[in-house]
Design an enzyme around this catalytic site. Structure first.
Site, PDB file in Angstrom:
ATOM      1  N   HIS A 219     -51.024  33.461 -92.574  1.00 20.56           N
ATOM      2  CA  HIS A 219     -51.664  34.551 -91.838  1.00 20.56           C
ATOM      3  C   HIS A 219     -51.108  34.484 -90.420  1.00 20.56           C
ATOM      4  O   HIS A 219     -51.694  33.879 -89.529  1.00 20.56           O
ATOM      5  CB  HIS A 219     -53.179  34.374 -91.853  1.00 20.56           C
ATOM      6  CG  HIS A 219     -53.915  35.541 -91.268  1.00 20.56           C
ATOM      7  ND1 HIS A 219     -55.158  35.421 -90.682  1.00 20.56           N
ATOM      8  CD2 HIS A 219     -53.585  36.848 -91.176  1.00 20.56           C
ATOM      9  CE1 HIS A 219     -55.572  36.601 -90.262  1.00 20.56           C
ATOM     10  NE2 HIS A 219     -54.628  37.478 -90.540  1.00 20.56           N
ATOM     11  N   ASP A 258     -48.475  40.218 -89.279  1.00 19.90           N
ATOM     12  CA  ASP A 258     -49.715  39.703 -89.871  1.00 19.90           C
ATOM     13  C   ASP A 258     -49.547  38.692 -91.006  1.00 19.90           C
ATOM     14  O   ASP A 258     -50.306  37.741 -91.074  1.00 19.90           O
ATOM     15  CB  ASP A 258     -50.558  40.871 -90.379  1.00 19.90           C
ATOM     16  CG  ASP A 258     -52.021  40.509 -90.563  1.00 19.90           C
ATOM     17  OD1 ASP A 258     -52.526  39.649 -89.819  1.00 19.90           O
ATOM     18  OD2 ASP A 258     -52.667  41.091 -91.448  1.00 19.90           O
TER      19      ASP A 258
END
Length: 532
Positions: A219, A258
């Site tokens: 992430h 992301d």
């Protein structure tokens, strides 16, 4: 009736999805915007953007996410973090959702999840809302038209916002549900129009599948030196910690904002677009992201605007602080065309410290990096989840616990092994508060954070002197060119040093209490890095 380009041997009927109205396959952006406007899903904005509000849900619903428990998943899922659903309940949910869909029009997008062909996944998204098709077309990677004619989906996601689940019948918590079945390779989403559920479901899916292939799912945002794709930096962090902002450095090439994978071959983006927060977005601070808010096809989500001029209000958070824009990577001039780079040389762990205790940057040893990666300390910022209205200190392991189907140690061991093999340098960067806790201090100056990161990525920071932090044991630079030395010493920024010490004791105690759960699973050097 069907429209669009699709593998003629694999329509929805071949997947057991029957008796729908018109199905629109793989429409491109103008067609999807036309459909969305004609269906009153939103409004055409300046430059051809699409303005939409998502109603009751303006953030993710992590407590409504479920994974089907089966023989194949029993020993591989982190059940303390992932709610189970029975196979029978899922079957009933699927049958009821498919019955609800009959007679309605749907929008199908066949897309790649992952820039590296060796690891990418073919995903079919079946959306009730046309603008959801536009959104996910930005977020994932778009096959060429000729690739669609042979595209075979490995996974299918069905998103039906008008379907309301029945907790008693479907084994869920509320009328909202996100249910994942790894045996049947199907994800069902109901009773939420928040588009982020689509993309985070794909991320959770890859987080489960890739570790078995030796790939570390992250992430994180990522970029590389403009003249050297092997000089990669990754930025771990939860939403609101600065992943998108800090990776969008005009002097470096953007891989993505992301979600990425770290494989033996290097780093690759999972996505084909960006989903940037727009609250207080400014042309001066982030010109390229700001420019996307008047770019054709950009989805503008949950932003207040003038009904006559259509001008966006970047300060009005009356709908949500989680206002966002979604756009394809090619909207950013320095974005990578391949989404792939080399092995990370620098690993940055971003934290939004609402206590005001952590320094703006610190150098971590490999063991300390593991400690802070598994701790995942940050503050949930307003709007990213339902009910969050101000920063709340939290520990989100691997900087993404809501998307981690496997136990944290699986991801931690992968990261540990890759750091050991590559010698990547690790940094902890605080984008939270300085001079006091939330409500008393102020947010860390973005210009200072950028300058410190530049010094770290260019190697200039390593050339200076460091001192050991008395609370956490990591190394903090004593002086950085162009940075107020006082900012580097968080205690000195507080009006009352004794109040800082009390906050520091409170925070270190929280770290120790949280990390106790990992002590049986980590190596001795990581245990030694833990705060006693």
């Amino acid at each position: 009736m069907t429209h669009g380009t699709v593998n003629p041997r694999l329509r929805l009927e071949d997947q057991g999805i029957e008796s729908l109205g018109t199905v629109y396959y793989n429409q491109i952006e103008p067609a999807l915007i036309e459909q969305a406007i004609s269906r009153n899903e939103g409004k055409l904005g300046l430059g051809g953007t699409f303005l939409v509000t998502t109603g009751q849900f303006t953030g993710r619903s992590p407590k409504d996410k479920f994974i089907v428990r089966s023989k194949n998943t029993e020993d591989s899922i982190w059940w303390e973090n992932n709610a189970p659903m029975t196979a029978d309940a899922f079957a009933t949910l699927r049958a009821d959702m498919l019955a609800h869909m009959q007679g309605k029009d749907y929008f199908v997008q066949d897309l790649f999840a992952g820039a590296d062909p060796a690891y990418r996944l073919n995903v079919r998204l079946v959306n009730e809302l046309a603008w959801h098709g536009l959104f996910i077309r930005h977020m994932l990677r778009r096959p060429a038209r000729d690739e669609l004619e042979s595209f075979v989906p490995e996974w299918t996601i069905i998103n039906c916002p008008t379907f309301k689940a029945d907790p008693a019948r479907h084994g869920c918590r509320s009328q909202t549900v996100i249910a994942m079945n790894f045996d049947e390779k199907v994800i069902l989403i109901g009773n939420t129009a928040y588009a982020g559920e689509n993309k985070k479901s794909v991320f959770t899916l890859l987080n489960y599948l890739l570790p078995s292939k030796g790939v570390m799912p992250m992430h994180c945002s990522a970029n590389h030196a403009t003249d050297n794709p092997d000089d990669v930096a990754v930025f771990f962090g939860l939403s609101g910690t600065g992943k998108t902002t800090l990776s969008a450095d005009p002097n470096r090439t953007l891989l993505g904002d992301d979600e990425h994978g770290w494989s033996p071959q290097g780093t690759f983006n999972f996505e084909g677009g960006c989903y940037a927060k727009t609250i207080h977005l400014s042309q001066e601070a982030e010109p390229e992201i700001f420019a996307t808010t008047t770019r054709f096809g950009t989805v503008i989500e949950n932003m207040v605007f003038d009904t006559e001029t259509l001008k966006l209000d970047f300060a009005d958070d009356s709908l949500t602080a989680n206002m966002r824009c979604a756009y394809p990577l090619e909207a950013i001039s320095n974005a990578s065309s391949t989404g792939c780079g080399g092995t990370p040389r620098n690993i940055i762990m971003l934290t939004c410290d609402a206590f005001g205790v952590l320094p703006p940057i610190a150098k971590l040893s490999p063991a300390q990096a593991m400690y802070h990666f598994l701790s995942g300390f940050t503050s949930k910022v307003a709007g990213t989840e339902r009910g969050i209205t101000e920063p709340q200190p939290t520990f989100s392991t691997c900087f993404g616990a809501p998307f981690m189907p496997r136990r944290p140690e699986v991801y931690g061991k992968l990261l540990q092994d890759y750091i050991a093999k590559t010698g990547a340098q690790c940094w902890l960067v605080n984008t939270g508060w300085t001079g006091g806790a939330f409500g008393q201090g102020s947010r860390m100056p973005i210009k200072a954070t950028r300058a410190l990161l530049t010094a770290a990525l260019t190697g200039a920071l390593n050339a200076g002197s460091f001192k050991k932090d008395p609370n956490f044991g990591f190394e903090v630079p004593q002086a950085v060119l162009g940075i107020d030395a006082g900012l580097l010493d968080p205690r000195s920024t507080w009006a009352d040093p004794n109040a800082y010490d009390a906050q520091a004791r409170k925070l270190t105690s929280m770290f120790s209490e949280n990390f106790a759960q990992y002590l049986p699973h980590v190596d001795e050097d990581v245990k030694l890095a833990a705060i006693s």
